[in-house]
Design a protein around this motif. Structure first.
Motif: not given
Length: 273
Positions: A133-138, A140-144, A171-176, A218-225
């Motif tokens: 999960p920590e790597e998945v969060h990381a 997400a941070e790269l996408v941000i 920035d407010y701690g919510r991962d979208r 599941t949910c498609w990760a479009g922004y990541f892709t």
């Protein structure tokens, strides 16, 4: 060793394998003759297994898939009503429990999704599974980070508003981006295939429908892709093989909430001819 062989003690010479061979490399002179392979047919065989799967007499052998490795079709396949419920009740899950999905379950999902059809049966969909999960969060941070760079370069006002909301939530701690999902499943394949995007999308659809049937979400990760094919730090992080591209990804985990209704969808857009 011949690619294709017939057990003449079992073959009924019914011509079913001839009719079903997609490459049309199995031929039969007449109903008194046994099927054979066309000369140089090996060159055109796509290893789909249709010949083995369709023969009701177990008379066909294929060097690339022994009959013992091809289990018989079970008779208790879910009926249409159950399948329809699975299709209609799948939801995009954006709230996940922290409970990890076992490696055994992840493997079961992927070994099931490998049966998704691919163009000319190339079977070149590759999987990259992030279990931490920590790597998945990381990721997400790269996408941000990518969104922050793109904001001043983007002219479309709607896209700018969406990016600002997503970055502001982060920035407010919510991962979208990854929605707190414990796992991410990425598909990639060689870009020079005939239908790489379709192959990966169908494989991911197989995976998410089976995941739903197993109680997972599941949910498609479009922004990541999108970022995975445009942002160098993320491209380097994924380290895909040369010539490969990410063609889709899904978040994966146990849903935090259950759904109790099937929401309305637009009527199908049909043109009858």
């Amino acid at each position: 060793m011949a690619l294709f062989s017939i057990d003449q003690t079992k073959c009924k010479r019914d011509g079913i394998c001839v009719a079903e061979c997609p490459a049309q490399i199995i031929v039969q002179a007449d109903k008194k003759s046994f099927p054979t392979m066309l000369e140089h047919g090996e060159e055109f065989c796509i290893n789909c297994g249709h010949c083995i799967a369709v023969c009701p007499h177990d008379a066909i052998s294929h060097v690339n898939m022994p009959l013992a490795a091809c289990p018989p079709v079970e008779k208790n396949i879910p009926d249409a009503a159950i399948m329809r419920q699975i299709l209609l009740t799948r939801r995009s899950i954006r709230q996940y429990k922290k409970t990890p999905v076992s490696d055994q379950m992840l493997t079961e999902l992927l070994t099931t999704a490998r049966y998704a059809p691919t163009g000319s049966n190339k079977q070149q969909v590759h999987w990259l599974v992030f279990r931490n999960p920590e790597e998945v969060h990381a990721l997400a941070e790269l996408v941000i980070d990518f969104m922050r760079i793109m904001l001043p370069l983007t002219s479309d006002e709607g896209t700018v508003r969406r990016f600002r909301r997503i970055v502001g939530a982060w920035d407010y701690g919510r991962d979208r981006i990854m929605r707190g999902a414990p796992h991410l499943v990425v598909t990639h394949c060689p870009q020079d295939l005939s239908f790489p995007a379709a192959d990966c999308a169908i494989a991911l659809t197989y995976l998410e429908l089976y995941a739903h049937a197993k109680g997972l979400g599941t949910c498609w990760a479009g922004y990541f892709t999108a970022a995975a094919n445009a942002y160098d730090p993320l491209i380097e992080k994924l380290a895909l093989p040369a010539g490969h591209q990410c063609f889709g990804a899904v978040m994966l985990g146990y849903p935090q909430h259950h759904f109790h209704r099937i929401p309305v969808r637009n009527e199908p857009l049909i043109t009858w001819r």
